[in-house]
Write a protein that holds these residues in place. Structure first.
Motif, PDB file in Angstrom:
ATOM      1  N   THR A  47       1.256  -1.095   0.271  1.00 56.84           N
ATOM      2  CA  THR A  47       0.178   0.442  -0.084  1.00 56.84           C
ATOM      3  C   THR A  47       0.681   1.438   0.215  1.00 56.84           C
ATOM      4  OG1 THR A  47      -1.729  -1.009   1.403  1.00 56.84           O
ATOM      5  CG2 THR A  47      -1.893   1.340   1.236  1.00 56.84           C
ATOM      6  N   GLY A  48       2.350   1.668   0.405  1.00 59.87           N
ATOM      7  CA  GLY A  48       3.437   2.486   0.537  1.00 59.87           C
ATOM      8  C   GLY A  48       3.814   3.036  -0.776  1.00 59.87           C
ATOM      9  N   ARG A  49       3.817   1.447  -0.707  1.00 59.43           N
ATOM     10  CA  ARG A  49       4.064   1.349  -2.388  1.00 59.43           C
ATOM     11  C   ARG A  49       3.239   2.401  -3.476  1.00 59.43           C
ATOM     12  NH1 ARG A  49       6.814  -3.327  -1.158  1.00 59.43           N
ATOM     13  NH2 ARG A  49       5.180  -4.233  -2.570  1.00 59.43           N
ATOM     14  N   ARG A  50       2.428   1.623  -3.468  1.00 56.81           N
ATOM     15  CA  ARG A  50       1.506   2.144  -4.480  1.00 56.81           C
ATOM     16  C   ARG A  50       1.213   4.061  -4.131  1.00 56.81           C
ATOM     17  NH1 ARG A  50      -4.332   2.364  -4.626  1.00 56.81           N
ATOM     18  NH2 ARG A  50      -4.285   1.743  -2.363  1.00 56.81           N
ATOM     19  N   LEU A  51       1.219   4.208  -3.100  1.00 62.00           N
ATOM     20  CA  LEU A  51       0.731   5.467  -2.615  1.00 62.00           C
ATOM     21  C   LEU A  51       1.593   5.916  -3.039  1.00 62.00           C
ATOM     22  CD1 LEU A  51      -1.287   5.122   1.109  1.00 62.00           C
ATOM     23  CD2 LEU A  51      -2.180   5.962  -0.699  1.00 62.00           C
TER      24      LEU A  51
END
Length: 104
Positions: free
Chosen positions: A61-65
């Motif tokens: 999720t962090g990488r996607r954000l």
């Protein structure tokens, strides 16, 4: 009038405003169906909370954000990617059918 999230999305709608309003009214009048959207939202929130409890999902999720939006593929490149995927799928199906066929 209903809002559509993306420019041009309205052309994909198959029901007009009056039909959508009638459908919404009908669903809201049924006590069983009226609670379904809220139950679905609660279920998604519970599932998200479960997933965020696991490090791999938090990292994803962090990488996607922080990843910038991607650009659309030009049509000619999209056709090439789709053709390659189709060939790979067909080759895999052919390989699977050969492996699963009984030996004489």
């Amino acid at each position: 009038m209903r809002r559509f999230p993306a420019a041009g999305a309205r052309r994909f709608a198959t029901l007009n405003h009056d039909a959508l309003h009638a459908l919404d009214s009908h669903l809201a009048a049924d006590p069983v169906r009226a609670g379904l959207p809220a139950a679905a939202v609660r279920g998604r929130k519970v599932r998200l909370a479960e997933l965020m409890g696991a490090e791999p999902y938090r990292a994803l999720t962090g990488r996607r954000l922080v990843t910038p939006p991607s650009r659309p593929l030009p049509p000619e490149l999209a056709r090439a990617v789709i053709a390659a995927a189709t060939r790979a799928r067909q080759a895999g199906e052919a390989r699977d059918s050969v492996q699963t066929s009984p030996s004489p």
